[in-house]
Scaffold this active site. Sequence first.
Site, PDB file in Angstrom:
ATOM      1  N   GLN A 250     -50.601  52.739  85.982  1.00  0.00           N
ATOM      2  CA  GLN A 250     -49.963  53.855  85.283  1.00  0.00           C
ATOM      3  C   GLN A 250     -50.495  55.201  85.763  1.00  0.00           C
ATOM      4  O   GLN A 250     -49.781  56.200  85.729  1.00  0.00           O
ATOM      5  CB  GLN A 250     -50.165  53.712  83.778  1.00  0.00           C
ATOM      6  CG  GLN A 250     -49.522  52.467  83.190  1.00  0.00           C
ATOM      7  CD  GLN A 250     -48.015  52.429  83.401  1.00  0.00           C
ATOM      8  OE1 GLN A 250     -47.287  53.306  82.946  1.00  0.00           O
ATOM      9  NE2 GLN A 250     -47.542  51.413  84.104  1.00  0.00           N
ATOM     10  N   HIS A 253     -48.423  57.276  88.243  1.00  0.00           N
ATOM     11  CA  HIS A 253     -47.234  58.032  87.866  1.00  0.00           C
ATOM     12  C   HIS A 253     -47.376  59.512  88.189  1.00  0.00           C
ATOM     13  O   HIS A 253     -46.407  60.170  88.558  1.00  0.00           O
ATOM     14  CB  HIS A 253     -46.949  57.868  86.368  1.00  0.00           C
ATOM     15  CG  HIS A 253     -46.082  56.694  86.048  1.00  0.00           C
ATOM     16  ND1 HIS A 253     -44.717  56.733  86.140  1.00  0.00           N
ATOM     17  CD2 HIS A 253     -46.395  55.438  85.630  1.00  0.00           C
ATOM     18  CE1 HIS A 253     -44.211  55.556  85.791  1.00  0.00           C
ATOM     19  NE2 HIS A 253     -45.210  54.751  85.486  1.00  0.00           N
ATOM     20  N   GLU A 318     -48.706  55.763  74.403  1.00  0.00           N
ATOM     21  CA  GLU A 318     -47.400  55.229  74.786  1.00  0.00           C
ATOM     22  C   GLU A 318     -47.456  53.718  75.034  1.00  0.00           C
ATOM     23  O   GLU A 318     -46.748  52.937  74.419  1.00  0.00           O
ATOM     24  CB  GLU A 318     -46.943  55.963  76.051  1.00  0.00           C
ATOM     25  CG  GLU A 318     -45.653  55.456  76.640  1.00  0.00           C
ATOM     26  CD  GLU A 318     -45.341  56.116  77.979  1.00  0.00           C
ATOM     27  OE1 GLU A 318     -44.181  56.060  78.398  1.00  0.00           O
ATOM     28  OE2 GLU A 318     -46.274  56.680  78.612  1.00  0.00           O
ATOM     29  N   HIS A 319     -48.290  53.302  75.977  1.00  0.00           N
ATOM     30  CA  HIS A 319     -48.445  51.884  76.318  1.00  0.00           C
ATOM     31  C   HIS A 319     -49.825  51.413  75.880  1.00  0.00           C
ATOM     32  O   HIS A 319     -50.823  52.046  76.214  1.00  0.00           O
ATOM     33  CB  HIS A 319     -48.348  51.664  77.833  1.00  0.00           C
ATOM     34  CG  HIS A 319     -47.111  52.199  78.473  1.00  0.00           C
ATOM     35  ND1 HIS A 319     -47.113  53.325  79.274  1.00  0.00           N
ATOM     36  CD2 HIS A 319     -45.837  51.759  78.430  1.00  0.00           C
ATOM     37  CE1 HIS A 319     -45.877  53.542  79.721  1.00  0.00           C
ATOM     38  NE2 HIS A 319     -45.084  52.616  79.213  1.00  0.00           N
TER      39      HIS A 319
END
Length: 433
Positions: A250, A253, A318-319
């Site tokens: 992640q 990103h 978020e995750h």
Amino acid sequence: MATILKHAVPKSEVTASLAQVRETVTGVIADIRARGDEAVRAYSEKFDKWSPDSFRLTDEEVEKIVASVPQQVIDDIRFVQDQVRTFARHQLDSLREFEVETLPGVKLGQKHIPVQAAGAYIPGGRYPLTASAHMTIVTAKVAGVPRVVACTPPIHGEIPAATVAAMHLAGADEIWLLGGVQAVAAMSVGTDTMRPVNLIAGPGNAYVAEAKRQLFGEIGIDLFAGPTEILVLADDQADPFVCAVDLLSQAEHGPDSPAVLITTSREVAEKTIAEVERLLPGMPTRDFAEPAWRDHGQVHVVDTLDELYALADEFAFEHVEVLTAEPRLALERMTQYGALFLGEGTCVSFGDKVIGTNHVLPTRGAARYTGGLWVGKYLKTVTYQEVTDTDSQALLGRLCGRAARVELFEGHARSGDVRAARAAGDELPWNTP
């Protein structure tokens, strides 16, 4: 008490950066309001070096682009979109329209009406995020949205063929090669060549997110989004190598994507840090992942699982990936997250790309008050009322008169009085010639 082995940069630095973004976006939106297509073209030339005769692709152009995409890519897109469509349909099935009779002749109902036009923003830039087409367009179409306008930027002056294919196969009614604030503003306020939409969904960079924030209210949006976030929760049984790989998955990103580990094991924490440092030099996306980890990576060590879940809820990320012996405990213990990924067999990247749940999720603490994009976001839940029984009309009319006068709303009271008069012959002392 948590021990912090790795800190992120101070929030003040992030705030200063956002202020500059906000000022830039305000100017671009104002310019597009004033000059319409002329301004849109100017910004597309400036930011994307892209100025075709028409930003909207014709059906013939779409067919030609899709035909250029390898069959395996098309097959994979279809498979993933089937997963997203199936999950969205289950979500739609969970929503119920109803009509109930609460008093004799008093019918109250609820129904779901799709928004009539939705905008789907599919990011481009460095990464052609084809998966965002699945999440925004497929879900809108399952909800019944009749007009979906999809925008994506060119990449280095080239048409992102796989993204266009994903937009087309997802069911987009209009496909525009247009990106950034200019795309969001054009979809929101409309121009001579683009009719405005009612709601915009989809992720994007800080400028896209700020444009959605500023335009919210004039149009609806899916949610306020910021840089992608990952929070890995690990106990002493977790594999530091897996923790590191998933944190970096992640972080790539963007340079401002937070990647955080909370663990009950100092050994797992230290080994995860070491694995991240070992893996980073060889990552093709190191130029994004390295500053993300350096500036926004964090590692916290706590004493118990209770502390682990409590701290995780404070992050409201978020995750959230749960690498513990009993990962499903997180479903009971946690209340603030965008999406949970339970167990070593389930990575955040599955959610981003292939598994079928929506990857447009709340960031920057928004999980405290909202979930992610889902089929219900494209629906307006509306109510209706009907009173046909005269006794109920009289009852409600008299009650309305009394209740409204308590609040000093004489006009409301009189509206109720009239219903009681028509239904039961009540007098209207205020209605004198």
